[in-house]
Scaffold this motif. Structure first.
Motif, PDB file in Angstrom:
ATOM      1  N   ARG A 191      63.620 -57.287 -33.231  1.00 15.62           N
ATOM      2  CA  ARG A 191      62.401 -57.618 -32.484  1.00 15.62           C
ATOM      3  C   ARG A 191      62.225 -59.132 -32.478  1.00 15.62           C
ATOM      4  O   ARG A 191      62.180 -59.757 -33.521  1.00 15.62           O
ATOM      5  CB  ARG A 191      61.180 -56.953 -33.124  1.00 15.62           C
ATOM      6  CG  ARG A 191      61.134 -55.445 -32.930  1.00 15.62           C
ATOM      7  CD  ARG A 191      59.965 -54.851 -33.699  1.00 15.62           C
ATOM      8  NE  ARG A 191      59.807 -53.437 -33.392  1.00 15.62           N
ATOM      9  CZ  ARG A 191      58.808 -52.936 -32.660  1.00 15.62           C
ATOM     10  NH1 ARG A 191      57.879 -53.732 -32.167  1.00 15.62           N
ATOM     11  NH2 ARG A 191      58.734 -51.637 -32.423  1.00 15.62           N
ATOM     12  N   ARG A 192      62.082 -59.705 -31.291  1.00 11.88           N
ATOM     13  CA  ARG A 192      61.868 -61.142 -31.168  1.00 11.88           C
ATOM     14  C   ARG A 192      61.202 -61.486 -29.839  1.00 11.88           C
ATOM     15  O   ARG A 192      61.333 -60.725 -28.880  1.00 11.88           O
ATOM     16  CB  ARG A 192      63.192 -61.911 -31.314  1.00 11.88           C
ATOM     17  CG  ARG A 192      64.276 -61.561 -30.288  1.00 11.88           C
ATOM     18  CD  ARG A 192      65.435 -62.534 -30.297  1.00 11.88           C
ATOM     19  NE  ARG A 192      66.165 -62.607 -31.542  1.00 11.88           N
ATOM     20  CZ  ARG A 192      67.208 -61.820 -31.863  1.00 11.88           C
ATOM     21  NH1 ARG A 192      67.620 -60.885 -31.026  1.00 11.88           N
ATOM     22  NH2 ARG A 192      67.829 -61.968 -33.008  1.00 11.88           N
ATOM     23  N   PRO A 193      60.549 -62.633 -29.772  1.00 12.07           N
ATOM     24  CA  PRO A 193      60.214 -63.505 -30.907  1.00 12.07           C
ATOM     25  C   PRO A 193      58.990 -62.968 -31.643  1.00 12.07           C
ATOM     26  O   PRO A 193      57.971 -62.665 -31.041  1.00 12.07           O
ATOM     27  CB  PRO A 193      59.909 -64.844 -30.237  1.00 12.07           C
ATOM     28  CG  PRO A 193      59.383 -64.467 -28.877  1.00 12.07           C
ATOM     29  CD  PRO A 193      60.104 -63.210 -28.484  1.00 12.07           C
ATOM     30  N   VAL A 194      59.111 -62.856 -32.948  1.00 10.96           N
ATOM     31  CA  VAL A 194      58.017 -62.392 -33.806  1.00 10.96           C
ATOM     32  C   VAL A 194      57.867 -63.375 -34.955  1.00 10.96           C
ATOM     33  O   VAL A 194      58.815 -63.614 -35.702  1.00 10.96           O
ATOM     34  CB  VAL A 194      58.288 -60.979 -34.362  1.00 10.96           C
ATOM     35  CG1 VAL A 194      57.169 -60.558 -35.310  1.00 10.96           C
ATOM     36  CG2 VAL A 194      58.437 -59.957 -33.236  1.00 10.96           C
ATOM     37  N   ASP A 195      56.701 -63.951 -35.105  1.00  6.25           N
ATOM     38  CA  ASP A 195      56.416 -64.861 -36.213  1.00  6.25           C
ATOM     39  C   ASP A 195      55.762 -64.081 -37.346  1.00  6.25           C
ATOM     40  O   ASP A 195      54.742 -63.412 -37.139  1.00  6.25           O
ATOM     41  CB  ASP A 195      55.476 -65.985 -35.769  1.00  6.25           C
ATOM     42  CG  ASP A 195      56.129 -66.916 -34.777  1.00  6.25           C
ATOM     43  OD1 ASP A 195      57.323 -67.179 -34.920  1.00  6.25           O
ATOM     44  OD2 ASP A 195      55.439 -67.369 -33.835  1.00  6.25           O
ATOM     45  N   VAL A 196      56.343 -64.157 -38.535  1.00  6.31           N
ATOM     46  CA  VAL A 196      55.743 -63.536 -39.714  1.00  6.31           C
ATOM     47  C   VAL A 196      54.798 -64.551 -40.344  1.00  6.31           C
ATOM     48  O   VAL A 196      55.220 -65.630 -40.767  1.00  6.31           O
ATOM     49  CB  VAL A 196      56.807 -63.078 -40.714  1.00  6.31           C
ATOM     50  CG1 VAL A 196      56.155 -62.537 -41.982  1.00  6.31           C
ATOM     51  CG2 VAL A 196      57.698 -62.007 -40.079  1.00  6.31           C
ATOM     52  N   ARG A 197      53.539 -64.205 -40.401  1.00 13.72           N
ATOM     53  CA  ARG A 197      52.522 -65.155 -40.867  1.00 13.72           C
ATOM     54  C   ARG A 197      52.257 -65.039 -42.364  1.00 13.72           C
ATOM     55  O   ARG A 197      52.014 -66.040 -43.036  1.00 13.72           O
ATOM     56  CB  ARG A 197      51.235 -64.927 -40.073  1.00 13.72           C
ATOM     57  CG  ARG A 197      51.416 -65.281 -38.591  1.00 13.72           C
ATOM     58  CD  ARG A 197      50.303 -64.743 -37.730  1.00 13.72           C
ATOM     59  NE  ARG A 197      50.488 -65.158 -36.330  1.00 13.72           N
ATOM     60  CZ  ARG A 197      49.886 -64.602 -35.295  1.00 13.72           C
ATOM     61  NH1 ARG A 197      49.041 -63.587 -35.495  1.00 13.72           N
ATOM     62  NH2 ARG A 197      50.119 -65.035 -34.066  1.00 13.72           N
ATOM     63  N   ALA A 198      52.286 -63.827 -42.883  1.00 11.38           N
ATOM     64  CA  ALA A 198      52.025 -63.652 -44.317  1.00 11.38           C
ATOM     65  C   ALA A 198      52.511 -62.288 -44.767  1.00 11.38           C
ATOM     66  O   ALA A 198      52.500 -61.321 -44.000  1.00 11.38           O
ATOM     67  CB  ALA A 198      50.533 -63.795 -44.619  1.00 11.38           C
ATOM     68  N   VAL A 199      52.945 -62.231 -46.031  1.00  5.31           N
ATOM     69  CA  VAL A 199      53.263 -60.965 -46.689  1.00  5.31           C
ATOM     70  C   VAL A 199      52.315 -60.838 -47.874  1.00  5.31           C
ATOM     71  O   VAL A 199      52.275 -61.716 -48.740  1.00  5.31           O
ATOM     72  CB  VAL A 199      54.726 -60.904 -47.160  1.00  5.31           C
ATOM     73  CG1 VAL A 199      55.002 -59.563 -47.845  1.00  5.31           C
ATOM     74  CG2 VAL A 199      55.682 -61.127 -45.996  1.00  5.31           C
ATOM     75  N   ARG A 200      51.547 -59.746 -47.888  1.00  4.64           N
ATOM     76  CA  ARG A 200      50.533 -59.556 -48.920  1.00  4.64           C
ATOM     77  C   ARG A 200      50.714 -58.197 -49.599  1.00  4.64           C
ATOM     78  O   ARG A 200      51.443 -57.338 -49.121  1.00  4.64           O
ATOM     79  CB  ARG A 200      49.128 -59.599 -48.302  1.00  4.64           C
ATOM     80  CG  ARG A 200      48.842 -60.827 -47.470  1.00  4.64           C
ATOM     81  CD  ARG A 200      47.428 -60.771 -46.905  1.00  4.64           C
ATOM     82  NE  ARG A 200      47.207 -61.832 -45.947  1.00  4.64           N
ATOM     83  CZ  ARG A 200      46.903 -63.081 -46.274  1.00  4.64           C
ATOM     84  NH1 ARG A 200      46.769 -63.400 -47.552  1.00  4.64           N
ATOM     85  NH2 ARG A 200      46.727 -64.001 -45.343  1.00  4.64           N
ATOM     86  N   GLU A 201      49.997 -58.035 -50.696  1.00  7.70           N
ATOM     87  CA  GLU A 201      49.932 -56.731 -51.328  1.00  7.70           C
ATOM     88  C   GLU A 201      49.178 -55.789 -50.398  1.00  7.70           C
ATOM     89  O   GLU A 201      48.106 -56.123 -49.885  1.00  7.70           O
ATOM     90  CB  GLU A 201      49.208 -56.833 -52.676  1.00  7.70           C
ATOM     91  CG  GLU A 201      49.266 -55.579 -53.500  1.00  7.70           C
ATOM     92  CD  GLU A 201      50.690 -55.219 -53.910  1.00  7.70           C
ATOM     93  OE1 GLU A 201      51.061 -54.043 -53.753  1.00  7.70           O
ATOM     94  OE2 GLU A 201      51.421 -56.115 -54.386  1.00  7.70           O
ATOM     95  N   GLY A 202      49.755 -54.631 -50.154  1.00  8.99           N
ATOM     96  CA  GLY A 202      49.119 -53.654 -49.288  1.00  8.99           C
ATOM     97  C   GLY A 202      48.503 -52.528 -50.089  1.00  8.99           C
ATOM     98  O   GLY A 202      48.125 -52.693 -51.250  1.00  8.99           O
ATOM     99  N   GLN A 203      48.419 -51.362 -49.474  1.00 10.08           N
ATOM    100  CA  GLN A 203      47.836 -50.198 -50.130  1.00 10.08           C
ATOM    101  C   GLN A 203      48.938 -49.289 -50.660  1.00 10.08           C
ATOM    102  O   GLN A 203      50.048 -49.245 -50.137  1.00 10.08           O
ATOM    103  CB  GLN A 203      46.954 -49.441 -49.142  1.00 10.08           C
ATOM    104  CG  GLN A 203      45.760 -50.230 -48.641  1.00 10.08           C
ATOM    105  CD  GLN A 203      44.908 -49.437 -47.661  1.00 10.08           C
ATOM    106  OE1 GLN A 203      45.355 -48.449 -47.093  1.00 10.08           O
ATOM    107  NE2 GLN A 203      43.668 -49.883 -47.477  1.00 10.08           N
ATOM    108  N   ASP A 204      48.604 -48.569 -51.708  1.00 10.76           N
ATOM    109  CA  ASP A 204      49.507 -47.555 -52.270  1.00 10.76           C
ATOM    110  C   ASP A 204      50.861 -48.129 -52.667  1.00 10.76           C
ATOM    111  O   ASP A 204      51.913 -47.492 -52.477  1.00 10.76           O
ATOM    112  CB  ASP A 204      49.703 -46.409 -51.267  1.00 10.76           C
ATOM    113  CG  ASP A 204      48.386 -45.738 -50.877  1.00 10.76           C
ATOM    114  OD1 ASP A 204      47.537 -45.564 -51.770  1.00 10.76           O
ATOM    115  OD2 ASP A 204      48.219 -45.411 -49.686  1.00 10.76           O
ATOM    116  N   GLY A 205      50.849 -49.333 -53.222  1.00  9.01           N
ATOM    117  CA  GLY A 205      52.077 -49.940 -53.713  1.00  9.01           C
ATOM    118  C   GLY A 205      52.986 -50.484 -52.625  1.00  9.01           C
ATOM    119  O   GLY A 205      54.130 -50.862 -52.903  1.00  9.01           O
TER     120      GLY A 205
END
Length: 375
Positions: A115-129
């Protein structure tokens, strides 16, 4: 469902922008494509079990942004992606074209559906691990992450007194347009790596004058690059990331391989190096001992840093500035793997890291204990 039962239902929100997969791969350069290939071979289906997100406009990784004069014949150590050789390439063609075409064919042959162009802005803790991957194309929820973002997007610009006063042009390797643009100009090239020497050798026939400055004396290495030498160099880089320090480039510990072009450039004085200047003046650079060099251009061939700012919410960085690694896995979070980082920053290292990361992720998703892998 694949063979270890990790299928995620791609349940969308009302807006259709919140999706779930088992693995998200960020980046579609050498390391990302290698990881995607090994996921595919392991039974993971693209778009169902994993997704590859790439911010570039087209296939080719960072290679697509290389300067036109960097022909395929000048590329050092381009190692084929797993499962598909690069054959019959014209060494006189720009590497940006050759490798972009190769990566395009690779993505199509193995149906990786990047998939492009896709900018990843942040990776965070989500739900259920799970991890929450926030992008310009919505949010992905994932059980594991393979980060393969490389370094090209983070050129390193050193700071020196007087830098803002310089009346000429300053640019970085990432913006290098090729040698002809420097015709008749006085050029200072900063940096002792492969890019700095390549720039100097290309620019010298066109420029009015070139000056090479580096922080440390360059190390020129004669003789073949043996497997033992390479293993030793990678081990030195690996030790740093194991300790949570910022990774060194592999070339910083291997030195510069001497070839006929470098021998000729050294004989003609093109690679006569000066120590790093102390300040920048409006018309050039200066040293505290009174020496000055007039310049129209300062070209910073000062390398790159890992493009990992989007991982900041996970707090993976150590006090030493880097992410402490156990194989390809972030020591502080077994869900996160970094490939093309530190010792796996070479093309052959990226291939191996992609395979190792997928092996570890399969064990993680299957609920098995994980151990430190050999990359």
């Amino acid at each position: 469902m694949n063979d270890i039962g990790v299928r995620d239902t791609a349940a969308a929100t009302d807006a259709g922008q919140h999706r779930s997969v088992a693995v998200v791969v960020i980046g579609a350069g050498q390391a990302g494509l290698s990881a995607a290939h090994h996921l595919r071979r392991s039974g993971f289906e693209p778009e169902r079990d994993f997704v590859v997100l790439d911010h570039a406009p087209r296939p080719g990784g960072a290679w697509q942004f290389r300067w036109p004069s960097l022909t395929y014949g000048k590329v050092h150590g381009m190692h084929a992606l797993p499962g598909m050789e690069l054959t019959g390439a014209d060494p006189a063609r720009p590497s940006s074209e050759v490798i972009a075409e190769y990566f395009t064919a690779y993505e199509e042959t193995f149906d990786l559906r990047v998939r492009r162009p896709v900018d990843v802005r942040a990776v965070r803790e989500g739900q259920d691990g799970r991890l929450r991957v926030e992008t310009s194309d919505g949010v992905w929820s994932t059980r594991a992450l393979i980060n393969a973002t490389g370094t090209w997007d983070r050129p390193f610009w050193p700071r020196y007194p007087g830098q803002e006063s310089f009346r000429g042009r300053q640019l970085h390797t990432a913006q290098y347009p090729g040698p002809k643009e420097f015709a008749g100009q006085r050029v200072v090239v900063v940096g002792g790596g492969a890019s700095g020497t390549q720039h100097l050798m290309e620019i010298a026939p066109y420029a009015a004058a070139t000056t090479w400055v580096t922080r440390r004396p360059p190390i020129f290495r004669e003789g073949p690059f043996t497997e033992d030498w390479g293993r030793s160099a990678v081990a030195m880089v690996e030790e740093r990331v194991r300790e949570g320090l910022t990774p060194l480039s592999v070339v910083s510990v291997t030195g510069l391989a001497v070839n006929d072009a470098i021998r000729a450039a050294r004989a003609h004085g093109v690679l006569d190096r000066l120590p790093m200047f102390d300040r920048i003046t409006p018309t050039g650079v200066a040293w505290d001992d009174g020496r000055t060099v007039e310049a129209d251009v300062i070209l910073w061939a000062t390398g790159f840093r890992a493009a990992i700012d989007h991982l900041a919410p996970l707090r993976l960085r150590e006090p030493g500035g880097g992410i402490r690694m156990e194989g390809t896995r972030a020591a502080l979070d077994p869900r996160v793997h970094l490939v093309g980082y530190g010792p796996s920053a070479s093309t052959i290292g990226a291939n191996r890291a992609g395979r190792a990361a997928v092996r570890e992720i399969r064990r993680l998703l299957a609920g098995e204990p994980v151990s430190v892998p050999a990359v």
